[in-house]
Design an enzyme around this catalytic site. Structure first.
Site, PDB file in Angstrom:
ATOM      1  N   ALA A 140       0.868  -1.167   0.000  1.00 10.36           N
ATOM      2  CA  ALA A 140       0.000   0.000   0.000  1.00 10.36           C
ATOM      3  C   ALA A 140       0.913   1.227   0.000  1.00 10.36           C
ATOM      4  O   ALA A 140       2.077   1.145   0.413  1.00 10.36           O
ATOM      5  CB  ALA A 140      -0.888  -0.024   1.230  1.00 10.36           C
ATOM      6  N   GLY A 155       0.572  -5.034   1.051  1.00  7.28           N
ATOM      7  CA  GLY A 155      -0.646  -5.108   0.243  1.00  7.28           C
ATOM      8  C   GLY A 155      -0.398  -5.736  -1.127  1.00  7.28           C
ATOM      9  O   GLY A 155      -1.325  -6.263  -1.735  1.00  7.28           O
ATOM     10  N   GLU A 211      -0.565  -9.345  -0.532  1.00 12.34           N
ATOM     11  CA  GLU A 211      -1.976  -9.648  -0.239  1.00 12.34           C
ATOM     12  C   GLU A 211      -2.803  -9.658  -1.533  1.00 12.34           C
ATOM     13  O   GLU A 211      -3.709 -10.474  -1.700  1.00 12.34           O
ATOM     14  CB  GLU A 211      -2.521  -8.643   0.770  1.00 12.34           C
ATOM     15  CG  GLU A 211      -1.881  -8.863   2.149  1.00 12.34           C
ATOM     16  CD  GLU A 211      -2.236  -7.792   3.150  1.00 12.34           C
ATOM     17  OE1 GLU A 211      -1.951  -6.609   2.857  1.00 12.34           O
ATOM     18  OE2 GLU A 211      -2.794  -8.110   4.206  1.00 12.34           O
ATOM     19  N   GLU A 254       4.616  -5.208   7.177  1.00 17.54           N
ATOM     20  CA  GLU A 254       3.806  -4.223   7.908  1.00 17.54           C
ATOM     21  C   GLU A 254       4.267  -4.001   9.337  1.00 17.54           C
ATOM     22  O   GLU A 254       4.264  -2.877   9.839  1.00 17.54           O
ATOM     23  CB  GLU A 254       2.324  -4.654   7.917  1.00 17.54           C
ATOM     24  CG  GLU A 254       1.602  -4.387   6.598  1.00 17.54           C
ATOM     25  CD  GLU A 254       1.716  -5.510   5.597  1.00 17.54           C
ATOM     26  OE1 GLU A 254       2.620  -6.365   5.735  1.00 17.54           O
ATOM     27  OE2 GLU A 254       0.911  -5.539   4.663  1.00 17.54           O
TER      28      GLU A 254
HETATM   29  N1  DAK Z   1       4.621   3.146  -0.780  1.00 16.38           N
HETATM   30  C1  DAK Z   1       5.015   4.318  -1.316  1.00 16.38           C
HETATM   31  N2  DAK Z   1       6.160   4.478  -1.970  1.00 16.38           N
HETATM   32  C2  DAK Z   1       6.967   3.417  -2.095  1.00 16.38           C
HETATM   33  C3  DAK Z   1       6.628   2.151  -1.560  1.00 16.38           C
HETATM   34  C4  DAK Z   1       5.384   2.031  -0.873  1.00 16.38           C
HETATM   35  N3  DAK Z   1       4.931   0.875  -0.361  1.00 16.38           N
HETATM   36  N4  DAK Z   1       7.623   1.286  -1.842  1.00 16.38           N
HETATM   37  C5  DAK Z   1       8.547   1.993  -2.521  1.00 16.38           C
HETATM   38  N5  DAK Z   1       8.152   3.274  -2.678  1.00 16.38           N
HETATM   39  C6  DAK Z   1       8.859   4.346  -3.363  1.00 16.38           C
HETATM   40  C7  DAK Z   1      10.064   4.812  -2.556  1.00 16.38           C
HETATM   41  O1  DAK Z   1       9.674   5.724  -1.570  1.00 16.38           O
HETATM   42  C8  DAK Z   1      10.907   5.445  -3.636  1.00 16.38           C
HETATM   43  O2  DAK Z   1      10.372   6.734  -3.924  1.00 16.38           O
HETATM   44  P1  DAK Z   1      11.383   7.993  -4.185  1.00 16.38           P
HETATM   45  O3  DAK Z   1      12.254   8.029  -2.992  1.00 16.38           O
HETATM   46  O4  DAK Z   1      12.121   7.603  -5.449  1.00 16.38           O
HETATM   47  O5  DAK Z   1      10.457   9.144  -4.370  1.00 16.38           O
HETATM   48  C9  DAK Z   1      10.628   4.563  -4.849  1.00 16.38           C
HETATM   49  O6  DAK Z   1       9.416   3.875  -4.571  1.00 16.38           O
HETATM   50  C10 DAK Z   1      11.720   3.539  -5.098  1.00 16.38           C
HETATM   51  O7  DAK Z   1      11.912   2.823  -3.882  1.00 16.38           O
HETATM   52  P2  DAK Z   1      13.343   2.684  -3.167  1.00 16.38           P
HETATM   53  O8  DAK Z   1      14.221   3.831  -3.532  1.00 16.38           O
HETATM   54  O9  DAK Z   1      13.094   2.442  -1.730  1.00 16.38           O
HETATM   55  O10 DAK Z   1      13.878   1.376  -3.892  1.00 16.38           O
HETATM   56  P3  DAK Z   1      14.905   0.311  -3.309  1.00 16.38           P
HETATM   57  O11 DAK Z   1      15.244  -0.573  -4.441  1.00 16.38           O
HETATM   58  O12 DAK Z   1      16.006   0.976  -2.565  1.00 16.38           O
HETATM   59  O13 DAK Z   1      14.061  -0.522  -2.240  1.00 16.38           O
HETATM   60  C11 DAK Z   1      12.106  -1.716  -1.417  1.00 16.38           C
HETATM   61  C12 DAK Z   1      12.959  -1.313  -2.648  1.00 16.38           C
HETATM   62  C13 DAK Z   1      10.872  -2.442  -1.936  1.00 16.38           C
HETATM   63  C14 DAK Z   1      12.910  -2.689  -0.533  1.00 16.38           C
HETATM   64  C15 DAK Z   1      11.754  -0.453  -0.625  1.00 16.38           C
HETATM   65  O14 DAK Z   1      11.166   0.496  -1.537  1.00 16.38           O
HETATM   66  C16 DAK Z   1      10.752  -0.702   0.459  1.00 16.38           C
HETATM   67  O15 DAK Z   1      11.076  -1.212   1.504  1.00 16.38           O
HETATM   68  N6  DAK Z   1       9.494  -0.246   0.200  1.00 16.38           N
HETATM   69  C17 DAK Z   1       8.451  -0.318   1.198  1.00 16.38           C
HETATM   70  C18 DAK Z   1       7.942  -1.740   1.295  1.00 16.38           C
HETATM   71  C19 DAK Z   1       6.889  -1.848   2.342  1.00 16.38           C
HETATM   72  O16 DAK Z   1       7.089  -1.579   3.536  1.00 16.38           O
HETATM   73  N7  DAK Z   1       5.722  -2.290   1.911  1.00 16.38           N
HETATM   74  C20 DAK Z   1       4.614  -2.524   2.753  1.00 16.38           C
HETATM   75  C21 DAK Z   1       3.843  -1.283   2.795  1.00 16.38           C
HETATM   76  S1  DAK Z   1       2.620  -1.417   4.055  1.00 16.38           S
HETATM   77  C22 DAK Z   1      -4.484  -1.514   5.617  1.00 16.38           C
HETATM   78  C23 DAK Z   1      -4.390  -2.663   4.987  1.00 16.38           C
HETATM   79  C24 DAK Z   1      -3.259  -3.015   4.347  1.00 16.38           C
HETATM   80  C25 DAK Z   1      -2.193  -2.186   4.353  1.00 16.38           C
HETATM   81  C26 DAK Z   1      -2.304  -1.012   4.977  1.00 16.38           C
HETATM   82  C27 DAK Z   1      -3.434  -0.642   5.595  1.00 16.38           C
HETATM   83  N8  DAK Z   1      -5.669  -1.166   6.298  1.00 16.38           N
HETATM   84  C28 DAK Z   1      -6.344  -2.234   6.966  1.00 16.38           C
HETATM   85  C29 DAK Z   1      -5.967   0.188   6.583  1.00 16.38           C
HETATM   86  C30 DAK Z   1      -0.999  -2.557   3.710  1.00 16.38           C
HETATM   87  C31 DAK Z   1       0.133  -2.029   4.104  1.00 16.38           C
HETATM   88  C32 DAK Z   1       1.337  -2.129   3.331  1.00 16.38           C
HETATM   89  O17 DAK Z   1       1.347  -2.643   2.236  1.00 16.38           O
END
Ligand code: DAK
Length: 260
Positions: free
Chosen positions: A66, A111, A114, A134
């Site tokens: 997400a 997400g 998921e 998460e």
């Molecule tokens: N959201 C927004 N931007 C993201 C992103 C994300 N999930 N993942 C990556 N990006 C963006 C980065 O911020 C970066 O943007 P700029 O800095 O260039 O502006 C760009 O994509 C490239 O990413 P990186 O520079 O970080 O690339 P790397 O190769 O260095 O790293 C990575 C890749 C996948 C390891 C890293 O980007 C990373 O850790 N990303 C976050 C992964 C993450 O934590 N995903 C889970 C998100 S939480 C809910 C239900 C479900 C959910 C939420 C609420 N409710 C019940 C309300 C779900 C939650 C999630 O999915």
């Protein structure tokens, strides 16, 4: 219909839907989830789609989760609405009236994993990395991950993935039973399409009903599931495709299914 964050094409009954926000690794924001709902409705209504493949645009990610930037600013009411939107969208994927294959071409996180779990099959490219990070953000998987993953691979393995928040390689995900097959990156879409074409040859109503019975039957006691199977199976005998499929076999020719 044209979408801002999705690319959609349909060729010979196979729909290919790409999440198209590569600059943020295809992260799912509200707009993209709403577009996904629109695209799923559009595809379900067309009548000529036999299999759907979902993948991510670019080389790096299926969906990295997400959209954290959007989520970080949410208050509880917005978070509640976002959660509903996510759940509804993944339910639509799960209940899509044809088989859905996730072609995981890179990161499938949070997400994103998921979303893949709501699909019927997951194919992953060799370098893909999957996980539910998460807990590292102070939340836990909220788009069905705490429910679909344990049902798929068992509680203990699912807890390992959820509690560590760590990424796992595609090969390990295959061994755990999350992923159906692992492909070289350049073969991923082609393999998904090959399997989709093989499925698309079969009776569409039979596929749709088989999917429904597996899904509904999974969460109920065996006897109830068997009852579901009996009535859905018997209902197929009122369809053109059942008559055509069996006649074609007896006449030693290929069946021409109509989806009715
Ligand atoms: N959201 C927004 N931007 C993201 C992103 C994300 N999930 N993942 C990556 N990006 C963006 C980065 O911020 C970066 O943007 P700029 O800095 O260039 O502006 C760009 O994509 C490239 O990413 P990186 O520079 O970080 O690339 P790397 O190769 O260095 O790293 C990575 C890749 C996948 C390891 C890293 O980007 C990373 O850790 N990303 C976050 C992964 C993450 O934590 N995903 C889970 C998100 S939480 C809910 C239900 C479900 C959910 C939420 C609420 N409710 C019940 C309300 C779900 C939650 C999630 O999915």
């Amino acid at each position: 219909m044209a979408y801002k964050n999705l690319l959609l094409e349909v060729e010979e009954g196979i729909a290919l839907l790409k999440i198209n926000r590569p600059k943020v690794l295809n992260a799912l924001d509200r707009e993209t989830l709403m577009e996904l709902q629109g695209a799923l409705k559009e595809l379900a209504q067309r009548g000529d789609v036999r299999v759907l493949i979902i993948t991510g645009e670019g080389q790096k990610a299926f969906v990295a989760g997400a959209d954290v930037a959007e989520m970080s600013e949410m208050g509880p009411q917005e978070a509640y609405e976002f959660s509903r939107l996510g759940h509804e969208t993944l339910k639509m994927v799960e209940e899509f009236p044809c088989p859905v294959i996730a072609a995981v071409n890179g990161y499938a996180l949070g997400g994103g994993l998921e979303l893949a779990l709501a699909c019927d099959l997951i194919f992953a490219s060799e370098g893909a990395r999957l996980g539910l990070p998460e807990v590292t953000l102070g939340i836990f998987p909220g788009f069905g991950g705490t429910q679909r993953l344990p049902r798929l691979i068992g509680k203990a393995r699912a807890k390992e993935v959820i509690f560590t928040g760590e990424m796992i390689e595609a090969r390990r995900a295959y061994e755990m039973g999350i992923v159906n097959r692992v492909c070289p990156p350049e073969r991923l879409l082609e393999e998904a399409k090959e399997v989709a074409r093989r499925m698309a040859k079969n009776g569409p109503v039979a596929l749709k009903m088989a999917k429904k019975v597996v899904e509904r039957g999974y969460d109920v006691p065996l006897q109830e599931g068997e009852e579901l199977e009996i009535s859905a199976w018997a209902n197929l005998f009122s369809t053109h495709d059942q008559k055509e499929g069996m006649r074609a076999f007896l006449e030693k020719r290929k069946a021409t299914f109509k989806g009715e």
